[in-house]
Design an enzyme around this catalytic site. Structure first.
Site, PDB file in Angstrom:
ATOM      1  N   LYS A  32       0.514  -0.782   0.241  1.00  0.00           N
ATOM      2  CA  LYS A  32      -0.627   0.136  -0.043  1.00  0.00           C
ATOM      3  C   LYS A  32       0.569   1.366  -0.109  1.00  0.00           C
ATOM      4  O   LYS A  32       0.434   1.850  -0.890  1.00  0.00           O
ATOM      5  CB  LYS A  32      -1.135   0.267   0.737  1.00  0.00           C
ATOM      6  CG  LYS A  32      -1.562  -1.323   0.987  1.00  0.00           C
ATOM      7  CD  LYS A  32      -2.849  -0.412   2.569  1.00  0.00           C
ATOM      8  CE  LYS A  32      -3.445  -2.110   2.688  1.00  0.00           C
ATOM      9  NZ  LYS A  32      -3.588  -3.157   2.017  1.00  0.00           N
ATOM     10  N   GLU A  51      -2.016   7.519   7.794  1.00  0.00           N
ATOM     11  CA  GLU A  51      -2.985   9.055   7.017  1.00  0.00           C
ATOM     12  C   GLU A  51      -3.600   9.959   8.129  1.00  0.00           C
ATOM     13  O   GLU A  51      -4.080   9.368   8.922  1.00  0.00           O
ATOM     14  CB  GLU A  51      -3.379   8.220   6.654  1.00  0.00           C
ATOM     15  CG  GLU A  51      -3.053   7.324   4.936  1.00  0.00           C
ATOM     16  CD  GLU A  51      -4.379   6.839   4.393  1.00  0.00           C
ATOM     17  OE1 GLU A  51      -3.563   5.797   2.917  1.00  0.00           O
ATOM     18  OE2 GLU A  51      -4.912   6.285   4.616  1.00  0.00           O
ATOM     19  N   HIS A  91     -15.550  -5.093   7.583  1.00  0.00           N
ATOM     20  CA  HIS A  91     -14.872  -4.838   6.026  1.00  0.00           C
ATOM     21  C   HIS A  91     -15.252  -6.404   4.746  1.00  0.00           C
ATOM     22  O   HIS A  91     -14.427  -6.728   3.970  1.00  0.00           O
ATOM     23  CB  HIS A  91     -13.128  -5.174   6.570  1.00  0.00           C
ATOM     24  CG  HIS A  91     -12.588  -3.876   6.959  1.00  0.00           C
ATOM     25  ND1 HIS A  91     -12.867  -2.757   6.795  1.00  0.00           N
ATOM     26  CD2 HIS A  91     -12.307  -4.228   8.504  1.00  0.00           C
ATOM     27  CE1 HIS A  91     -12.143  -2.006   7.755  1.00  0.00           C
ATOM     28  NE2 HIS A  91     -12.217  -2.672   8.944  1.00  0.00           N
ATOM     29  N   ARG A  96      -7.567  -8.290  -9.424  1.00  0.00           N
ATOM     30  CA  ARG A  96      -8.223  -9.362  -9.792  1.00  0.00           C
ATOM     31  C   ARG A  96      -9.243  -8.319 -10.075  1.00  0.00           C
ATOM     32  O   ARG A  96      -9.753  -7.699  -9.794  1.00  0.00           O
ATOM     33  CB  ARG A  96      -8.037 -10.518  -8.654  1.00  0.00           C
ATOM     34  CG  ARG A  96      -8.926  -9.729  -7.181  1.00  0.00           C
ATOM     35  CD  ARG A  96      -8.532 -10.475  -5.850  1.00  0.00           C
ATOM     36  NE  ARG A  96      -9.293  -9.319  -5.348  1.00  0.00           N
ATOM     37  CZ  ARG A  96     -10.182  -9.099  -4.973  1.00  0.00           C
ATOM     38  NH1 ARG A  96     -11.199  -8.959  -4.810  1.00  0.00           N
ATOM     39  NH2 ARG A  96     -10.273  -7.979  -3.703  1.00  0.00           N
TER      40      ARG A  96
HETATM   41  C1  MV4 Z   1      -9.155   4.816   6.067  1.00  0.00           C
HETATM   42  C2  MV4 Z   1     -10.880   5.548   6.169  1.00  0.00           C
HETATM   43  C3  MV4 Z   1     -10.575   6.573   6.644  1.00  0.00           C
HETATM   44  N1  MV4 Z   1      -9.298   7.691   6.133  1.00  0.00           N
HETATM   45  N2  MV4 Z   1      -9.067   5.362   5.893  1.00  0.00           N
HETATM   46  C4  MV4 Z   1     -11.036   0.191   5.673  1.00  0.00           C
HETATM   47  C5  MV4 Z   1     -10.708  -0.865   4.648  1.00  0.00           C
HETATM   48  C6  MV4 Z   1      -9.140  -1.017   4.022  1.00  0.00           C
HETATM   49  N3  MV4 Z   1      -8.711  -0.380   3.435  1.00  0.00           N
HETATM   50  C7  MV4 Z   1      -8.975   0.800   4.408  1.00  0.00           C
HETATM   51  N4  MV4 Z   1     -10.401   0.936   5.611  1.00  0.00           N
HETATM   52  C8  MV4 Z   1     -10.202   3.024   5.878  1.00  0.00           C
HETATM   53  N5  MV4 Z   1      -9.426   3.370   5.072  1.00  0.00           N
HETATM   54  C9  MV4 Z   1      -8.212   6.393   6.175  1.00  0.00           C
HETATM   55  N6  MV4 Z   1      -7.651   7.395   6.265  1.00  0.00           N
HETATM   56  C10 MV4 Z   1     -12.026   4.173   6.588  1.00  0.00           C
HETATM   57  C11 MV4 Z   1     -11.916   3.160   6.638  1.00  0.00           C
HETATM   58  C12 MV4 Z   1     -12.802   2.537   6.873  1.00  0.00           C
HETATM   59  C13 MV4 Z   1     -13.869   1.964   5.026  1.00  0.00           C
HETATM   60  C14 MV4 Z   1     -13.182   2.162   3.748  1.00  0.00           C
HETATM   61  C15 MV4 Z   1     -13.787   1.251   3.269  1.00  0.00           C
HETATM   62  C16 MV4 Z   1     -14.442   0.469   3.469  1.00  0.00           C
HETATM   63  C17 MV4 Z   1     -15.783   0.981   4.695  1.00  0.00           C
HETATM   64  C18 MV4 Z   1     -14.778   0.895   5.437  1.00  0.00           C
HETATM   65  C19 MV4 Z   1     -15.025   1.030   6.868  1.00  0.00           C
HETATM   66  C20 MV4 Z   1     -14.234   1.131   8.189  1.00  0.00           C
HETATM   67  C21 MV4 Z   1     -12.844   1.793   7.627  1.00  0.00           C
END
Ligand code: MV4
Length: 413
Positions: free
Chosen positions: A79, A163, A198, A255
Protein backbone atom coordinates in the site's frame (compact mmCIF):
# COMPACT_ATOMS: atom_id res chain seq x y z
CA UNK A 1 -19.87 -26.79 -6.64
CA UNK A 2 -22.24 -26.31 -9.55
CA UNK A 3 -19.60 -25.01 -11.95
CA UNK A 4 -17.65 -28.27 -11.67
CA UNK A 5 -20.54 -30.22 -13.18
CA UNK A 6 -20.46 -27.84 -16.15
CA UNK A 7 -16.76 -28.31 -16.86
CA UNK A 8 -15.60 -30.81 -19.50
CA UNK A 9 -12.98 -32.18 -17.12
CA UNK A 10 -12.29 -31.62 -13.44
CA UNK A 11 -9.67 -32.91 -11.01
CA UNK A 12 -9.34 -32.95 -7.25
CA UNK A 13 -6.40 -31.07 -5.77
CA UNK A 14 -4.92 -31.25 -2.29
CA UNK A 15 -6.64 -34.45 -1.21
CA UNK A 16 -4.63 -34.79 2.00
CA UNK A 17 -4.24 -31.08 2.71
CA UNK A 18 -6.12 -28.89 5.16
CA UNK A 19 -9.15 -27.00 3.81
CA UNK A 20 -7.03 -23.88 3.22
CA UNK A 21 -3.88 -25.74 2.24
CA UNK A 22 -5.68 -27.50 -0.60
CA UNK A 23 -6.61 -24.20 -2.26
CA UNK A 24 -3.12 -22.82 -1.74
CA UNK A 25 -1.29 -25.83 -3.15
CA UNK A 26 0.50 -23.96 -5.92
CA UNK A 27 2.88 -26.76 -6.84
CA UNK A 28 0.16 -29.36 -7.27
CA UNK A 29 -1.92 -26.99 -9.43
CA UNK A 30 1.09 -26.30 -11.67
CA UNK A 31 1.98 -29.99 -11.84
CA UNK A 32 -1.55 -30.91 -12.89
CA UNK A 33 -1.72 -28.05 -15.40
CA UNK A 34 1.49 -29.25 -17.02
CA UNK A 35 0.35 -32.87 -17.10
CA UNK A 36 -2.86 -31.80 -18.86
CA UNK A 37 -1.09 -29.34 -21.22
CA UNK A 38 -3.16 -26.45 -19.89
CA UNK A 39 -2.77 -23.16 -21.82
CA UNK A 40 -4.03 -20.77 -19.18
CA UNK A 41 -5.26 -20.58 -15.58
CA UNK A 42 -7.98 -18.24 -14.35
CA UNK A 43 -7.46 -17.79 -10.61
CA UNK A 44 -10.99 -16.56 -9.91
CA UNK A 45 -11.24 -14.02 -7.10
CA UNK A 46 -10.19 -16.33 -4.31
CA UNK A 47 -7.11 -17.62 -2.58
CA UNK A 48 -4.50 -17.36 -5.36
CA UNK A 49 -5.95 -14.47 -7.37
CA UNK A 50 -3.49 -11.93 -5.97
CA UNK A 51 -0.64 -14.29 -5.21
CA UNK A 52 2.44 -13.03 -7.08
CA UNK A 53 4.31 -16.28 -6.40
CA UNK A 54 1.59 -18.27 -8.18
CA UNK A 55 1.54 -15.87 -11.14
CA UNK A 56 5.36 -16.04 -11.35
CA UNK A 57 5.32 -19.85 -11.35
CA UNK A 58 2.74 -19.86 -14.16
CA UNK A 59 4.95 -17.43 -16.12
CA UNK A 60 8.00 -19.61 -15.55
CA UNK A 61 6.20 -22.74 -16.76
CA UNK A 62 4.78 -21.06 -19.86
CA UNK A 63 1.20 -21.21 -18.59
CA UNK A 64 -0.78 -18.00 -19.14
CA UNK A 65 -1.92 -16.57 -15.82
CA UNK A 66 -5.20 -14.76 -16.53
CA UNK A 67 -4.39 -11.60 -14.63
CA UNK A 68 -1.62 -9.01 -14.47
CA UNK A 69 2.09 -9.80 -14.47
CA UNK A 70 3.56 -11.07 -11.22
CA UNK A 71 5.67 -7.90 -11.02
CA UNK A 72 2.63 -5.58 -11.28
CA UNK A 73 0.90 -7.68 -8.66
CA UNK A 74 3.89 -7.49 -6.36
CA UNK A 75 4.24 -3.71 -6.68
CA UNK A 76 0.54 -3.13 -5.97
CA UNK A 77 0.38 -5.52 -3.04
CA UNK A 78 2.24 -2.90 -1.04
CA UNK A 79 0.00 0.00 0.00
CA UNK A 80 2.85 2.43 0.66
CA UNK A 81 4.42 1.69 -2.74
CA UNK A 82 1.10 2.10 -4.53
CA UNK A 83 0.51 5.47 -2.82
CA UNK A 84 3.89 6.63 -4.10
CA UNK A 85 3.04 5.40 -7.62
CA UNK A 86 -0.25 7.34 -7.43
CA UNK A 87 1.46 10.51 -6.22
CA UNK A 88 4.02 10.31 -9.00
CA UNK A 89 1.14 10.02 -11.49
CA UNK A 90 -0.53 13.07 -9.87
CA UNK A 91 -3.48 10.99 -8.66
CA UNK A 92 -4.63 12.32 -5.26
CA UNK A 93 -3.99 10.18 -2.17
CA UNK A 94 -4.97 10.69 1.45
CA UNK A 95 -2.56 13.08 3.23
CA UNK A 96 -0.03 11.04 5.16
CA UNK A 97 3.59 10.00 5.43
CA UNK A 98 4.62 8.19 2.25
CA UNK A 99 6.96 5.75 3.93
CA UNK A 100 6.97 3.14 6.69
CA UNK A 101 6.92 4.67 10.17
CA UNK A 102 10.42 4.43 11.59
CA UNK A 103 9.86 5.90 15.04
CA UNK A 104 7.15 7.23 17.35
CA UNK A 105 8.25 10.86 16.91
CA UNK A 106 7.63 10.77 13.18
CA UNK A 107 4.03 9.62 13.68
CA UNK A 108 3.50 12.10 16.51
CA UNK A 109 4.74 14.99 14.36
CA UNK A 110 2.49 14.04 11.44
CA UNK A 111 -0.59 13.68 13.64
CA UNK A 112 0.08 17.02 15.33
CA UNK A 113 0.37 18.76 11.99
CA UNK A 114 -2.56 17.00 10.24
CA UNK A 115 -4.78 17.00 13.33
CA UNK A 116 -6.54 14.05 14.96
CA UNK A 117 -8.11 11.66 14.18
CA UNK A 118 -5.47 9.84 12.17
CA UNK A 119 -5.38 6.23 11.01
CA UNK A 120 -2.55 3.70 11.12
CA UNK A 121 -2.53 1.04 8.41
CA UNK A 122 -0.42 -1.99 7.59
CA UNK A 123 1.28 -1.70 4.21
CA UNK A 124 0.49 -5.33 3.41
CA UNK A 125 -2.75 -5.34 5.37
CA UNK A 126 -6.29 -6.26 4.49
CA UNK A 127 -9.62 -6.92 6.14
CA UNK A 128 -9.01 -4.16 8.67
CA UNK A 129 -6.16 -6.02 10.34
CA UNK A 130 -3.23 -3.89 11.44
CA UNK A 131 -5.51 -0.87 11.17
CA UNK A 132 -6.12 1.58 14.06
CA UNK A 133 -8.04 4.84 14.24
CA UNK A 134 -6.27 7.19 16.65
CA UNK A 135 -8.28 9.97 18.29
CA UNK A 136 -5.62 11.71 20.35
CA UNK A 137 -1.94 11.75 21.18
CA UNK A 138 -2.50 9.71 24.33
CA UNK A 139 -3.62 6.71 22.25
CA UNK A 140 -1.02 7.08 19.56
CA UNK A 141 2.03 5.22 20.85
CA UNK A 142 0.12 2.21 22.17
CA UNK A 143 -1.80 1.87 18.86
CA UNK A 144 1.37 2.24 16.80
CA UNK A 145 2.87 -0.70 18.61
CA UNK A 146 -0.22 -2.91 18.59
CA UNK A 147 -0.81 -2.24 14.87
CA UNK A 148 2.79 -3.14 14.14
CA UNK A 149 2.71 -6.41 16.01
CA UNK A 150 -0.68 -7.34 14.54
CA UNK A 151 0.70 -6.67 11.04
CA UNK A 152 3.78 -8.77 11.73
CA UNK A 153 1.62 -11.60 13.03
CA UNK A 154 -0.96 -11.52 10.23
CA UNK A 155 1.09 -10.59 7.18
CA UNK A 156 4.65 -11.44 8.12
CA UNK A 157 5.62 -7.81 7.52
CA UNK A 158 5.36 -5.05 10.10
CA UNK A 159 5.56 -2.02 7.78
CA UNK A 160 2.89 0.46 8.89
CA UNK A 161 2.03 3.98 7.74
CA UNK A 162 -0.12 6.84 8.94
CA UNK A 163 -2.77 9.02 7.27
CA UNK A 164 -5.35 11.65 8.10
CA UNK A 165 -8.60 9.82 9.03
CA UNK A 166 -11.56 10.68 6.81
CA UNK A 167 -14.89 10.66 8.65
CA UNK A 168 -17.77 8.73 7.08
CA UNK A 169 -16.31 8.41 3.62
CA UNK A 170 -17.84 6.60 0.70
CA UNK A 171 -16.01 3.61 -0.73
CA UNK A 172 -16.02 4.08 -4.48
CA UNK A 173 -14.02 1.82 -6.77
CA UNK A 174 -13.23 2.14 -10.46
CA UNK A 175 -13.07 -0.86 -12.79
CA UNK A 176 -10.38 -0.78 -15.43
CA UNK A 177 -9.32 -3.07 -18.27
CA UNK A 178 -5.96 -2.99 -20.02
CA UNK A 179 -4.25 -4.98 -22.76
CA UNK A 180 -0.65 -5.75 -23.69
CA UNK A 181 -0.57 -2.87 -26.22
CA UNK A 182 -0.90 -0.06 -23.68
CA UNK A 183 -4.64 0.45 -24.18
CA UNK A 184 -6.57 1.04 -20.97
CA UNK A 185 -10.23 1.90 -20.48
CA UNK A 186 -12.28 2.42 -17.34
CA UNK A 187 -15.79 1.05 -16.91
CA UNK A 188 -16.81 3.75 -14.45
CA UNK A 189 -17.37 3.08 -10.78
CA UNK A 190 -19.17 1.11 -8.10
CA UNK A 191 -20.35 2.27 -4.69
CA UNK A 192 -19.38 -0.39 -2.13
CA UNK A 193 -19.97 1.63 1.02
CA UNK A 194 -22.38 -0.87 2.57
CA UNK A 195 -19.94 -3.10 4.40
CA UNK A 196 -19.80 -4.77 7.76
CA UNK A 197 -16.45 -5.43 9.37
CA UNK A 198 -14.78 -4.95 5.96
CA UNK A 199 -17.06 -7.49 4.30
CA UNK A 200 -19.04 -5.91 1.49
CA UNK A 201 -22.74 -6.74 1.53
CA UNK A 202 -24.28 -4.51 -1.14
CA UNK A 203 -22.63 -3.01 -4.22
CA UNK A 204 -24.08 -0.73 -6.87
CA UNK A 205 -23.17 0.77 -10.21
CA UNK A 206 -23.01 3.54 -11.08
CA UNK A 207 -22.50 5.66 -7.98
CA UNK A 208 -25.87 7.22 -7.15
CA UNK A 209 -24.59 10.13 -5.11
CA UNK A 210 -21.68 11.65 -7.02
CA UNK A 211 -21.99 14.23 -9.79
CA UNK A 212 -20.90 13.18 -13.28
CA UNK A 213 -17.82 15.43 -13.36
CA UNK A 214 -16.40 13.76 -10.23
CA UNK A 215 -17.12 10.27 -11.55
CA UNK A 216 -15.51 11.12 -14.86
CA UNK A 217 -12.44 12.54 -13.09
CA UNK A 218 -12.17 9.39 -10.96
CA UNK A 219 -12.30 7.20 -14.06
CA UNK A 220 -9.61 9.29 -15.72
CA UNK A 221 -7.44 9.21 -12.58
CA UNK A 222 -7.76 5.41 -12.53
CA UNK A 223 -6.65 5.16 -16.17
CA UNK A 224 -3.74 7.55 -15.52
CA UNK A 225 -2.49 5.42 -12.65
CA UNK A 226 -2.94 2.16 -14.54
CA UNK A 227 -1.04 3.59 -17.53
CA UNK A 228 1.81 4.69 -15.26
CA UNK A 229 2.44 1.04 -14.36
CA UNK A 230 1.66 -0.48 -17.79
CA UNK A 231 -1.19 -2.46 -16.24
CA UNK A 232 -2.48 -5.06 -18.69
CA UNK A 233 -5.47 -6.89 -17.23
CA UNK A 234 -8.71 -6.29 -15.33
CA UNK A 235 -8.23 -4.37 -12.10
CA UNK A 236 -9.99 -2.21 -9.56
CA UNK A 237 -8.80 1.03 -7.98
CA UNK A 238 -10.29 1.77 -4.59
CA UNK A 239 -10.98 5.36 -3.60
CA UNK A 240 -12.41 7.03 -0.54
CA UNK A 241 -14.64 10.03 -1.22
CA UNK A 242 -15.17 12.60 1.54
CA UNK A 243 -18.08 14.92 2.32
CA UNK A 244 -16.79 17.54 -0.14
CA UNK A 245 -16.66 14.91 -2.91
CA UNK A 246 -12.88 15.06 -2.88
CA UNK A 247 -11.57 11.64 -3.88
CA UNK A 248 -8.40 9.89 -2.80
CA UNK A 249 -6.83 6.75 -4.26
CA UNK A 250 -6.33 4.11 -1.56
CA UNK A 251 -5.21 0.86 -3.13
CA UNK A 252 -5.53 -1.30 -6.22
CA UNK A 253 -6.91 -4.82 -6.47
CA UNK A 254 -5.22 -6.79 -9.22
CA UNK A 255 -8.02 -9.32 -9.73
CA UNK A 256 -11.65 -9.36 -10.78
CA UNK A 257 -13.80 -8.75 -7.78
CA UNK A 258 -16.97 -10.39 -6.54
CA UNK A 259 -18.92 -7.25 -7.46
CA UNK A 260 -17.69 -6.90 -11.06
CA UNK A 261 -21.18 -8.10 -12.02
CA UNK A 262 -22.88 -4.74 -11.43
CA UNK A 263 -20.43 -3.07 -13.81
CA UNK A 264 -21.17 -5.72 -16.43
CA UNK A 265 -24.90 -5.00 -16.08
CA UNK A 266 -24.62 -1.23 -16.65
CA UNK A 267 -21.94 -1.32 -19.37
CA UNK A 268 -22.84 -4.52 -21.22
CA UNK A 269 -19.14 -5.43 -21.11
CA UNK A 270 -18.29 -9.06 -20.29
CA UNK A 271 -15.32 -8.36 -18.02
CA UNK A 272 -14.20 -11.98 -17.68
CA UNK A 273 -14.33 -12.56 -21.43
CA UNK A 274 -12.17 -9.49 -22.10
CA UNK A 275 -9.82 -10.44 -19.27
CA UNK A 276 -9.26 -13.82 -20.96
CA UNK A 277 -8.85 -12.22 -24.41
CA UNK A 278 -6.24 -9.69 -23.28
CA UNK A 279 -4.36 -12.43 -21.40
CA UNK A 280 -4.28 -14.36 -24.70
CA UNK A 281 -2.60 -11.33 -26.27
CA UNK A 282 -5.61 -9.84 -28.06
CA UNK A 283 -6.12 -6.10 -28.32
CA UNK A 284 -8.95 -4.55 -26.29
CA UNK A 285 -11.89 -4.32 -28.67
CA UNK A 286 -13.44 -1.32 -26.91
CA UNK A 287 -12.27 2.29 -26.65
CA UNK A 288 -13.26 4.67 -23.85
CA UNK A 289 -15.99 6.24 -26.02
CA UNK A 290 -17.59 2.82 -26.48
CA UNK A 291 -18.22 2.53 -22.73
CA UNK A 292 -21.75 3.81 -22.27
CA UNK A 293 -23.59 3.48 -18.99
CA UNK A 294 -27.20 2.41 -19.09
CA UNK A 295 -29.49 1.93 -16.10
CA UNK A 296 -28.60 0.90 -12.56
CA UNK A 297 -27.49 -2.39 -11.01
CA UNK A 298 -27.33 -3.62 -7.42
CA UNK A 299 -25.70 -6.76 -6.05
CA UNK A 300 -26.57 -8.41 -2.74
CA UNK A 301 -24.21 -10.96 -1.29
CA UNK A 302 -26.40 -13.76 -0.03
CA UNK A 303 -24.34 -15.33 2.75
CA UNK A 304 -24.91 -18.23 5.10
CA UNK A 305 -24.99 -15.97 8.16
CA UNK A 306 -27.57 -15.05 10.76
CA UNK A 307 -28.18 -11.29 10.61
CA UNK A 308 -30.30 -11.55 13.79
CA UNK A 309 -27.30 -12.94 15.64
CA UNK A 310 -24.35 -10.70 14.79
CA UNK A 311 -23.99 -12.31 11.36
CA UNK A 312 -22.84 -15.56 12.94
CA UNK A 313 -21.83 -18.09 10.24
CA UNK A 314 -24.60 -20.59 9.52
CA UNK A 315 -23.04 -23.48 7.59
CA UNK A 316 -25.05 -26.53 6.59
CA UNK A 317 -27.05 -28.19 3.84
CA UNK A 318 -29.41 -26.23 1.59
CA UNK A 319 -32.47 -28.41 2.06
CA UNK A 320 -34.47 -26.24 -0.32
CA UNK A 321 -32.99 -23.88 -2.89
CA UNK A 322 -35.01 -22.02 -5.50
CA UNK A 323 -33.45 -19.03 -7.29
CA UNK A 324 -35.43 -16.02 -8.49
CA UNK A 325 -35.39 -14.92 -12.12
CA UNK A 326 -37.17 -12.75 -14.63
CA UNK A 327 -36.32 -9.53 -16.42
CA UNK A 328 -33.23 -7.88 -14.98
CA UNK A 329 -32.46 -10.56 -12.38
CA UNK A 330 -29.11 -12.38 -12.43
CA UNK A 331 -27.97 -15.00 -9.93
CA UNK A 332 -24.30 -16.04 -9.94
CA UNK A 333 -23.97 -19.00 -7.65
CA UNK A 334 -22.18 -22.26 -7.11
CA UNK A 335 -25.03 -23.58 -4.95
CA UNK A 336 -27.93 -25.98 -5.55
CA UNK A 337 -30.47 -27.88 -3.48
CA UNK A 338 -28.55 -30.43 -1.39
CA UNK A 339 -25.31 -28.42 -1.50
CA UNK A 340 -23.50 -28.01 1.79
CA UNK A 341 -22.09 -24.63 2.78
CA UNK A 342 -18.79 -25.57 4.43
CA UNK A 343 -17.72 -23.94 7.69
CA UNK A 344 -14.16 -23.69 6.34
CA UNK A 345 -14.60 -21.13 3.57
CA UNK A 346 -16.33 -17.90 2.69
CA UNK A 347 -19.98 -18.13 3.63
CA UNK A 348 -21.33 -16.94 0.29
CA UNK A 349 -24.30 -18.85 -1.12
CA UNK A 350 -24.77 -16.71 -4.17
CA UNK A 351 -24.78 -13.23 -5.64
CA UNK A 352 -28.16 -11.73 -6.45
CA UNK A 353 -27.99 -8.93 -8.99
CA UNK A 354 -30.87 -6.70 -10.06
CA UNK A 355 -30.82 -4.37 -13.06
CA UNK A 356 -33.34 -1.57 -13.64
CA UNK A 357 -33.69 1.52 -15.79
CA UNK A 358 -32.89 3.59 -12.69
CA UNK A 359 -32.01 3.01 -9.01
CA UNK A 360 -35.63 3.00 -7.93
CA UNK A 361 -36.53 0.25 -10.38
CA UNK A 362 -33.42 -1.78 -9.52
CA UNK A 363 -34.40 -1.61 -5.83
CA UNK A 364 -37.98 -2.68 -6.59
CA UNK A 365 -36.75 -5.65 -8.62
CA UNK A 366 -34.21 -6.56 -5.93
CA UNK A 367 -36.91 -6.58 -3.23
CA UNK A 368 -39.10 -8.84 -5.31
CA UNK A 369 -36.19 -11.18 -6.12
CA UNK A 370 -35.04 -11.31 -2.47
CA UNK A 371 -38.52 -12.38 -1.42
CA UNK A 372 -38.56 -15.08 -4.12
CA UNK A 373 -35.08 -16.47 -3.33
CA UNK A 374 -36.02 -19.55 -1.30
CA UNK A 375 -33.26 -21.02 0.83
CA UNK A 376 -34.01 -23.48 3.63
CA UNK A 377 -31.82 -25.39 6.05
CA UNK A 378 -29.58 -22.50 7.06
CA UNK A 379 -29.86 -18.80 7.96
CA UNK A 380 -29.10 -16.22 5.28
CA UNK A 381 -28.50 -12.48 4.94
CA UNK A 382 -31.74 -12.08 2.93
CA UNK A 383 -33.73 -10.56 5.86
CA UNK A 384 -30.93 -8.02 6.40
CA UNK A 385 -31.01 -7.00 2.75
CA UNK A 386 -34.77 -6.59 2.77
CA UNK A 387 -34.40 -4.26 5.74
CA UNK A 388 -31.79 -2.14 3.97
CA UNK A 389 -34.06 -1.70 0.94
CA UNK A 390 -36.73 -0.30 3.25
CA UNK A 391 -34.33 2.08 5.03
CA UNK A 392 -35.03 5.77 4.33
CA UNK A 393 -31.38 6.84 4.41
CA UNK A 394 -30.43 4.08 2.00
CA UNK A 395 -33.29 4.98 -0.34
CA UNK A 396 -32.18 8.62 -0.29
CA UNK A 397 -28.62 7.53 -1.13
CA UNK A 398 -27.26 8.80 2.19
CA UNK A 399 -24.87 5.95 2.85
CA UNK A 400 -21.26 5.77 3.98
CA UNK A 401 -18.92 3.11 5.29
CA UNK A 402 -20.53 3.73 8.70
CA UNK A 403 -24.07 2.96 7.47
CA UNK A 404 -24.51 -0.49 9.01
CA UNK A 405 -22.80 0.47 12.26
CA UNK A 406 -25.09 3.49 12.63
CA UNK A 407 -28.36 1.93 11.51
CA UNK A 408 -28.20 -1.75 12.35
CA UNK A 409 -25.87 -1.99 15.33
CA UNK A 410 -28.46 -1.99 18.12
CA UNK A 411 -29.94 -5.16 16.80
CA UNK A 412 -26.81 -6.84 15.59
CA UNK A 413 -23.99 -5.93 17.93
C1 MV4 B 1 -9.58 4.80 5.83
C2 MV4 B 1 -10.77 5.30 6.39
C3 MV4 B 1 -10.79 6.64 6.72
N1 MV4 B 1 -9.69 7.40 6.52
N2 MV4 B 1 -8.54 5.62 5.65
C4 MV4 B 1 -10.89 0.20 5.70
C5 MV4 B 1 -10.32 -0.91 4.91
C6 MV4 B 1 -9.05 -0.43 4.39
N3 MV4 B 1 -8.82 -0.90 3.05
C7 MV4 B 1 -9.13 1.05 4.46
N4 MV4 B 1 -10.24 1.37 5.31
C8 MV4 B 1 -10.48 2.65 5.67
N5 MV4 B 1 -9.47 3.52 5.47
C9 MV4 B 1 -8.61 6.88 5.99
N6 MV4 B 1 -7.54 7.66 5.81
C10 MV4 B 1 -11.83 4.42 6.58
C11 MV4 B 1 -11.70 3.09 6.23
C12 MV4 B 1 -12.82 2.24 6.48
C13 MV4 B 1 -13.55 1.69 5.44
C14 MV4 B 1 -13.22 1.91 4.11
C15 MV4 B 1 -13.94 1.37 3.09
C16 MV4 B 1 -15.04 0.57 3.39
C17 MV4 B 1 -15.38 0.33 4.70
C18 MV4 B 1 -14.66 0.88 5.73
C19 MV4 B 1 -15.03 0.63 7.05
C20 MV4 B 1 -14.30 1.18 8.07
C21 MV4 B 1 -13.18 1.97 7.78
Amino acid sequence: SLFRTKADESYLIGRDKSPLGAYLDIDEIIKLAKAKAVDAIHPGYGFLAENAEFAAKCEKEGITFIGPSSSAMEALGDKIKSKIVANNAKVPTIPGIQKPIENDEQAKDFAKEAGYPVIIKASFGGGGRGMRVVNNEKELIEKLHSAKSEAKQAFGNDAIFIEKYLEKPKHIEVQILGDKFGNIVHLFERDCSIQRRHQKLIEEAPSFSLPYNIRKAMGEAAVTLAKAINYDSAGTLEFLVDKNNDFFFMEMNTRVQVEHTVTEMVTGVDIIKLQIKVAAGEKLNIAQDDVILYGHAIECRINAEDPENDFLPSPGVLTKYIVPGGNGIRVDSHSYQGYEISPYYDSMIGKLIAFGINREEAIAKMKRALSEYIIEGIDTTIPFHLEVFNNELYLEGKTSTNFIEENFSKKNN
